[in-house]
Design an enzyme around this catalytic site. Structure first.
Site, PDB file in Angstrom:
ATOM      1  N   GLU A 106      -3.523   1.709   0.873  1.00  0.00           N
ATOM      2  CA  GLU A 106      -4.258   1.609   2.134  1.00  0.00           C
ATOM      3  C   GLU A 106      -4.542   2.973   2.752  1.00  0.00           C
ATOM      4  OE1 GLU A 106      -5.768  -0.877   3.012  1.00  0.00           O
ATOM      5  OE2 GLU A 106      -4.782  -2.493   1.911  1.00  0.00           O
ATOM      6  N   TYR A 163      -5.645  -0.821  11.682  1.00  0.00           N
ATOM      7  CA  TYR A 163      -6.078  -1.382  10.412  1.00  0.00           C
ATOM      8  C   TYR A 163      -4.942  -1.388   9.378  1.00  0.00           C
ATOM      9  CZ  TYR A 163      -7.458  -1.766   5.707  1.00  0.00           C
ATOM     10  OH  TYR A 163      -7.454  -2.156   4.409  1.00  0.00           O
ATOM     11  N   ASP A 193     -11.526  -3.391   9.251  1.00  0.00           N
ATOM     12  CA  ASP A 193     -12.115  -2.146   8.763  1.00  0.00           C
ATOM     13  C   ASP A 193     -13.645  -2.232   8.894  1.00  0.00           C
ATOM     14  OD1 ASP A 193     -12.792  -3.956   6.824  1.00  0.00           O
ATOM     15  OD2 ASP A 193     -12.577  -2.534   5.188  1.00  0.00           O
ATOM     16  N   CYS A 195     -23.660 -18.047   9.217  1.00  0.00           N
ATOM     17  CA  CYS A 195     -24.050 -16.664   9.528  1.00  0.00           C
ATOM     18  C   CYS A 195     -25.409 -16.643  10.228  1.00  0.00           C
ATOM     19  CB  CYS A 195     -24.106 -15.834   8.250  1.00  0.00           C
ATOM     20  SG  CYS A 195     -24.575 -14.121   8.533  1.00  0.00           S
TER      21      CYS A 195
END
Length: 355
Positions: free
Chosen positions: A35, A118, A136, A207
DNA sequence: AAATCGGGGAC
DNA sequence: GTCCCAGATTT
């Protein structure tokens, strides 16, 4: 409402997720290292660095005691070098405060250097199955399009709101899969540049940007301030066997990495020779090198380069220090010192005089 | 809130 | 050239 997103998303993820080195195991150290490397860095760029790093420093204890020079060599060329220094500070804190055991707690993770919202969310959810979001750039893009949300995704308020929304719909069973599914969707389907692949998107039905074909408008980002341009002149000292490098200051751009001696502005050959003499070497010949433009996030270097042949007896021994410069065989220098890309560009001319 | 901090791939 | 990437920290 929850199932309309999580169910199709997790089904899609199960069938389409990428095979990545850090997905093979789930111990917190391995997740954490991946990460940190992935911050502002593409998956494909990280892979070779990750494999090598894990080989050299396989656990928190090894990272905590690693010499800084070795640490920087492992990060050389990856950029944002404070990431690895913060990671070592965090490793040392884990050894001292947490008895060498990674804290399985979101707030405790955020208290470690280099771990923000994050990364804490990613490690907590993936390694510890704690239901917290990991927001992110991918997730912000997906969410902006889902809602046709035209607010600036760089604003902290937007990140906070997205985190809050996701917290509501996070599945308790496998939060790590949910977070990674959002990111894979952003990276593989809801693409940042060019047309998103709405025809294969598991969230197409919910969406708004997909339904209205308005995806070009989302996400919105306030345009960045133009980079300032700085002229620099790099000197490559060559005596047939050695070249000269020096360590950069502890703070600022490329802190603690190594560079060829360089100066502000565009130096003429005459000025370059004068600077060379200040190092106590005897310049015999100077040759202009091809100019090079190096682009950082917020500054752009326009580099003028010179190769300067110096007298052989200027350097008496390998690794010798002279007026702040380290003289070393080019190959040895490359093995020992972390040289960032802006200067590595000129390393290819170190064997110039033999040509 | 804005600036700082790298490097490279895709277009 | 532009955009942006599994962002965090400092100012």
């Amino acid at each position: 409402m929850q199932d309309t997103i999580t169910k199709p998303l997790l089904k899609w993820y199960g069938e389409n997720k990428r095979v990545l080195p850090w997905r093979e195991k789930k111990n917190p150290y391995e997740i954490w290292v991946s990460e940190i490397m992935l911050q502002q860095t593409r998956v494909e760029a990280v892979k070779p660095f990750y494999e090598r790093f894990m080989r050299e420093l396989p656990n928190v204890a090894a990272l905590a005691v690693c010499p800084e020079e070795k640490l920087l060599k492992l990060w050389e060329g990856l950029g944002y070098y404070n990431r690895v220094r913060n990671m070592q500070k965090a490793a040392q804190k884990i050894m001292e405060v947490y008895d060498g055991v990674f804290p399985a707690d979101y707030e405790a993770l955020k208290g470690l250097p280099g771990i923000g919202n994050y990364t804490a969310g990613a490690v907590a959810s993936i390694a510890f199955c704690i239901p917290v979001p990991a927001v992110d750039g991918n997730v912000l893009r997906v969410m902006a399009r889902l809602r046709e949300d035209g607010e600036d995704i760089l604003k902290q308020s937007v990140k906070n709101r997205v985190e809050a929304e996701l917290t509501e719909i996070m599945p308790a069973e496998d939060p790590g899969a949910f977070n990674q599914a959002m990111m894979d969707l952003g990276a593989m389907v809801c693409l940042p540049n060019g047309a998103p692949k709405c025809e294969v998107c598991p969230l197409f039905d919910q969406c708004l940007a997909g339904q209205h074909q308005t995806w070009t408008e989302y996400p919105f980002k306030k345009s960045a301030k133009p980079r300032r341009i700085e002229d620099r002149t790099v000197l490559l000292f060559l005596d047939g066997a050695h070249t000269a490098v020096r360590k950069r200051p502890k703070k600022g751009l490329l802190a603690g990495l190594y560079e060829f001696p360089n100066f502000d502005g565009v130096l003429s050959e005459q000025e370059a020779l004068e600077e060379a003499e200040k190092f106590g070497v005897t310049p015999l010949h100077i040759q202009a090198l091809p100019p090079y433009k190096h682009i950082f996030s917020h500054v752009e270097w326009h580099i003028t380069g010179y190769a300067i042949k110096i007298a052989g007896n200027d350097v008496e021994q390998e690794g010798e220090e002279k007026a702040g410069l380290i003289f070393a065989d080019a190959k040895t220098a490359a093995e020992r010192y972390a040289i960032p890309s802006a200067f590595a560009e000129y390393a290819k001319y170190t064997d110039l005089e033999r040509a």
